[in-house]
Design a protein around this motif. Structure first.
Motif, PDB file in Angstrom:
ATOM      1  N   THR A  30       0.830  -1.225   0.093  1.00 29.58           N
ATOM      2  CA  THR A  30       0.067   0.131   0.076  1.00 29.58           C
ATOM      3  C   THR A  30       0.924   1.252   0.179  1.00 29.58           C
ATOM      4  O   THR A  30       0.156   2.329  -0.187  1.00 29.58           O
ATOM      5  CB  THR A  30      -0.880  -0.045   1.277  1.00 29.58           C
ATOM      6  N   TYR A  31       2.260   1.246   0.080  1.00 30.88           N
ATOM      7  CA  TYR A  31       3.032   2.147   0.137  1.00 30.88           C
ATOM      8  C   TYR A  31       2.918   2.858  -1.261  1.00 30.88           C
ATOM      9  O   TYR A  31       3.132   2.223  -2.278  1.00 30.88           O
ATOM     10  CB  TYR A  31       4.535   2.045   0.552  1.00 30.88           C
ATOM     11  N   PRO A  32       2.910   4.354  -1.403  1.00 27.01           N
ATOM     12  CA  PRO A  32       2.690   5.130  -2.720  1.00 27.01           C
ATOM     13  C   PRO A  32       4.103   4.695  -3.592  1.00 27.01           C
ATOM     14  O   PRO A  32       5.313   4.778  -3.094  1.00 27.01           O
ATOM     15  CB  PRO A  32       2.636   6.299  -2.236  1.00 27.01           C
ATOM     16  N   ASP A  33       3.755   4.118  -4.660  1.00 28.60           N
ATOM     17  CA  ASP A  33       4.507   3.810  -5.726  1.00 28.60           C
ATOM     18  C   ASP A  33       5.731   4.769  -5.941  1.00 28.60           C
ATOM     19  O   ASP A  33       6.905   4.624  -6.125  1.00 28.60           O
ATOM     20  CB  ASP A  33       4.057   3.063  -6.781  1.00 28.60           C
ATOM     21  N   LEU A  34       5.258   5.963  -6.216  1.00 29.49           N
ATOM     22  CA  LEU A  34       6.151   7.145  -6.775  1.00 29.49           C
ATOM     23  C   LEU A  34       7.076   7.487  -5.541  1.00 29.49           C
ATOM     24  O   LEU A  34       8.150   7.693  -6.210  1.00 29.49           O
ATOM     25  CB  LEU A  34       5.306   8.103  -7.210  1.00 29.49           C
ATOM     26  N   LEU A  35       6.370   7.558  -4.531  1.00 26.89           N
ATOM     27  CA  LEU A  35       7.381   7.763  -3.498  1.00 26.89           C
ATOM     28  C   LEU A  35       8.230   6.862  -2.971  1.00 26.89           C
ATOM     29  O   LEU A  35       9.465   7.173  -2.755  1.00 26.89           O
ATOM     30  CB  LEU A  35       6.449   8.132  -1.968  1.00 26.89           C
ATOM     31  N   ARG A  36       8.106   5.346  -3.380  1.00 25.92           N
ATOM     32  CA  ARG A  36       8.772   4.247  -2.698  1.00 25.92           C
ATOM     33  C   ARG A  36      10.196   4.411  -3.874  1.00 25.92           C
ATOM     34  O   ARG A  36      11.204   3.972  -3.385  1.00 25.92           O
ATOM     35  CB  ARG A  36       8.129   3.074  -3.149  1.00 25.92           C
ATOM     36  N   GLY A  88     -10.218  13.652 -12.308  1.00 27.96           N
ATOM     37  CA  GLY A  88      -9.746  12.352 -11.540  1.00 27.96           C
ATOM     38  C   GLY A  88      -8.481  12.498 -11.307  1.00 27.96           C
ATOM     39  O   GLY A  88      -7.942  11.282 -10.800  1.00 27.96           O
ATOM     40  N   ILE A  89      -7.803  13.575 -10.965  1.00 26.24           N
ATOM     41  CA  ILE A  89      -6.519  13.600 -10.577  1.00 26.24           C
ATOM     42  C   ILE A  89      -6.472  14.196  -9.148  1.00 26.24           C
ATOM     43  O   ILE A  89      -6.967  14.967  -8.717  1.00 26.24           O
ATOM     44  CB  ILE A  89      -5.684  14.795 -11.480  1.00 26.24           C
ATOM     45  N   GLY A  90      -5.713  13.379  -8.415  1.00 22.49           N
ATOM     46  CA  GLY A  90      -5.481  13.666  -7.007  1.00 22.49           C
ATOM     47  C   GLY A  90      -4.541  15.063  -6.904  1.00 22.49           C
ATOM     48  O   GLY A  90      -3.549  14.919  -7.563  1.00 22.49           O
ATOM     49  N   ILE A  91      -4.676  15.853  -5.826  1.00 21.36           N
ATOM     50  CA  ILE A  91      -3.951  17.020  -5.793  1.00 21.36           C
ATOM     51  C   ILE A  91      -3.252  16.958  -4.338  1.00 21.36           C
ATOM     52  O   ILE A  91      -3.871  16.707  -3.511  1.00 21.36           O
ATOM     53  CB  ILE A  91      -4.932  18.099  -5.570  1.00 21.36           C
ATOM     54  N   ILE A  92      -1.786  17.195  -4.414  1.00 20.13           N
ATOM     55  CA  ILE A  92      -1.058  17.014  -3.121  1.00 20.13           C
ATOM     56  C   ILE A  92      -0.488  18.309  -2.960  1.00 20.13           C
ATOM     57  O   ILE A  92      -0.130  19.293  -3.931  1.00 20.13           O
ATOM     58  CB  ILE A  92       0.164  16.123  -3.394  1.00 20.13           C
ATOM     59  N   SER A  93      -0.507  18.672  -1.706  1.00 23.93           N
ATOM     60  CA  SER A  93       0.129  20.160  -1.240  1.00 23.93           C
ATOM     61  C   SER A  93       0.380  20.099   0.228  1.00 23.93           C
ATOM     62  O   SER A  93       0.484  18.711   0.903  1.00 23.93           O
ATOM     63  CB  SER A  93      -0.762  21.316  -1.646  1.00 23.93           C
ATOM     64  N   GLY A  94       0.874  21.091   0.607  1.00 23.08           N
ATOM     65  CA  GLY A  94       1.458  20.934   2.107  1.00 23.08           C
ATOM     66  C   GLY A  94       0.666  21.741   3.162  1.00 23.08           C
ATOM     67  O   GLY A  94       1.254  22.009   4.350  1.00 23.08           O
ATOM     68  N   ALA A  95      -0.455  21.918   3.029  1.00 24.00           N
ATOM     69  CA  ALA A  95      -1.684  22.637   3.883  1.00 24.00           C
ATOM     70  C   ALA A  95      -1.180  23.776   4.603  1.00 24.00           C
ATOM     71  O   ALA A  95      -1.597  24.324   5.628  1.00 24.00           O
ATOM     72  CB  ALA A  95      -1.859  21.540   5.052  1.00 24.00           C
ATOM     73  N   LEU A 146      -4.874   6.273   1.446  1.00 30.24           N
ATOM     74  CA  LEU A 146      -3.850   6.415   0.602  1.00 30.24           C
ATOM     75  C   LEU A 146      -4.259   6.406  -0.882  1.00 30.24           C
ATOM     76  O   LEU A 146      -5.276   5.912  -0.859  1.00 30.24           O
ATOM     77  CB  LEU A 146      -2.737   5.635   0.865  1.00 30.24           C
ATOM     78  N   PRO A 147      -3.537   7.068  -1.947  1.00 33.75           N
ATOM     79  CA  PRO A 147      -3.867   7.167  -3.138  1.00 33.75           C
ATOM     80  C   PRO A 147      -4.008   5.625  -3.671  1.00 33.75           C
ATOM     81  O   PRO A 147      -3.070   4.796  -3.499  1.00 33.75           O
ATOM     82  CB  PRO A 147      -2.872   7.882  -3.840  1.00 33.75           C
ATOM     83  N   ALA A 148      -5.172   5.782  -4.596  1.00 36.13           N
ATOM     84  CA  ALA A 148      -5.174   4.266  -5.011  1.00 36.13           C
ATOM     85  C   ALA A 148      -4.277   4.161  -6.517  1.00 36.13           C
ATOM     86  O   ALA A 148      -4.181   2.863  -6.940  1.00 36.13           O
ATOM     87  CB  ALA A 148      -6.774   4.074  -5.589  1.00 36.13           C
ATOM     88  N   ASP A 149      -4.026   5.182  -7.004  1.00 33.35           N
ATOM     89  CA  ASP A 149      -3.140   5.097  -8.251  1.00 33.35           C
ATOM     90  C   ASP A 149      -2.125   6.418  -8.331  1.00 33.35           C
ATOM     91  O   ASP A 149      -2.053   6.983  -7.207  1.00 33.35           O
ATOM     92  CB  ASP A 149      -4.008   5.212  -9.565  1.00 33.35           C
ATOM     93  N   ASN A 150      -1.375   6.470  -9.343  1.00 30.38           N
ATOM     94  CA  ASN A 150      -0.182   7.575  -9.334  1.00 30.38           C
ATOM     95  C   ASN A 150      -0.625   8.777 -10.245  1.00 30.38           C
ATOM     96  O   ASN A 150       0.191   9.425 -10.826  1.00 30.38           O
ATOM     97  CB  ASN A 150       0.900   6.765 -10.169  1.00 30.38           C
ATOM     98  N   LYS A 151      -2.036   8.906 -10.239  1.00 34.14           N
ATOM     99  CA  LYS A 151      -2.618   9.915 -11.184  1.00 34.14           C
ATOM    100  C   LYS A 151      -2.572  11.066 -10.174  1.00 34.14           C
ATOM    101  O   LYS A 151      -3.641  11.643  -9.765  1.00 34.14           O
ATOM    102  CB  LYS A 151      -3.814   9.990 -11.774  1.00 34.14           C
TER     103      LYS A 151
END
Length: 362
Positions: free
Chosen positions: A85-91, A140-147, A106-111
């Motif tokens: 379940t560890y995010p692939d891109l980060l791994r 359908g794209i997940g958005i990442i930021s630092g809050a 946790l995100p289900a895909d790498n989008k």
């Protein structure tokens, strides 16, 4: 319980990801490492004498079962580098955290796309971040930021309108920083994920944020920098992205704007200029249900009179709106409230307003 032994190990001063991994490999598990006696710890050569003493002292203070209960009560989960379940891109980045703490899913895909920028964001910057994140999330794209304040907050808020977002913190996932974003973080935990490599209860610290930025870029396919001064944390995130082989995008700004100096320089250096979500979606060949052009809002004559006084970059006050629109003050205030509820305007500090940017509407 293995995950909670890992968390306990990380709470020992001097034990980080590399030492945890070495100890788990040597002893065959976190529980065995946590319970090892001084002699076995010495023979393992995983710890120096000071850190070994720290571990033995912490072992007397931490009750693993109570630690597990506190995490479960706060709905905090753990994910390790060894899990699927560890995010692939980060791994696949340099020095990924061995343990991720998270609230939510946790995100289900790498989008996934990161949107970052200045804490002291302008109305233009916040409008641009909100527009891009909302449109990308709708596609359908997940958005990442630092809050953080400013661009990060606008990016999360825009994403929550239509989809999934991840907040990566420089504190524990149970610590709201900045404090005014406590409700936002709660919403993100319900509709996305709040993530940190720091153990729960860890307070925010300036030294944590550069490390936090490597996770933001590591989780994403690309990073969009909306506003950044010549020296800023957003540019650090962009540097991490380049080092990890990620794409860097930048929203252009005025040549006289302090918080566009960094973004404009990124464009000069080869970052892709972005003024719509379509620019990002086309880069990856991601299909989108977004229409090429959204229908303009249907407004009454008085609403149109008020709305037409506004722009996307410079907030104006109610007095100026009243003069320009020739609408009575009470009526103008009511119309602004209705337009805001419909997502057409944004209220800034001191009762000043701009149009709310939306993909496809100019």
């Amino acid at each position: 319980m293995e995950q909670f032994y890992l968390a306990a190990l990380q709470m020992v001063p001097g034990i980080g990801s590399s030492r945890i991994k070495a100890m788990v490999d040597y002893f065959g598990g976190a529980r065995q490492a946590w319970l090892a006696d001084r002699g076995d710890l010495f023979l393992s050569k995983c710890l120096d004498n000071n850190v070994c003493n720290n571990l033995l002292a912490q072992r007397d203070k931490i009750d693993i079962h109570k630690l597990a209960e506190s995490f479960l009560k706060k709905r905090i989960s753990l994910c390790t580098l060894a899990e699927d379940t560890y995010p692939d891109l980060l791994r696949n980045t340099f020095n990924p955290p061995y343990i991720l703490y998270y609230r939510g899913t946790l995100p289900a895909d790498n989008k996934l796309i990161a949107i970052v920028g200045s804490r002291q964001a302008t109305a233009y910057g916040k409008n641009a971040a909100g527009m891009l994140s909302s449109a990308l999330a709708e596609a359908g794209i997940g958005i990442i930021s630092g809050a953080a304040r400013g661009i990060d907050t606008a990016a999360h808020q825009g994403a929550l309108e239509h989809g999934y977002t991840i907040a990566v913190l420089g504190s524990g996932v149970d610590v709201a920083y900045p404090p005014e974003n406590a409700k936002l973080l709660a919403s993100i935990a319900e509709n996305g994920a709040v993530i940190s490599e720091y153990t729960p209860g860890t307070l925010a610290h300036p030294a944590h944020f550069p490390a936090r930025n490597r996770i933001i870029s590591g989780l994403s396919q690309g990073v969009i920098v909306v506003e950044a001064a010549e020296k800023s944390g957003a540019l650090i995130t962009a540097d991490f992205a380049l080092e990890a082989g990620r794409d860097v995008f930048a929203v252009p700004g005025g040549i006289f704007a302090i918080f566009s100096k960094g973004t404009n320089r990124l464009i000069k250096q080869g970052a892709k200029l972005v003024d719509s979500a379509k620019d990002v979606l086309e880069e990856y060949g991601w299909e989108t249900a977004l229409s090429a052009q959204m229908a303009p809002p249907e407004l009454s004559a008085e609403e149109q009179a008020v709305y037409s006084t506004l722009n996307y970059t410079d907030p104006i006050g109610i007095e100026e709106i009243v003069i320009k629109s020739n609408v009575l003050p009470a009526k103008a205030a009511y119309i602004l409230l209705q337009l805001s509820l419909r997502g057409l305007t944004v209220e800034h500090s001191a009762g000043r307003y701009t149009c709310a940017a939306r993909e496809g509407i100019k």
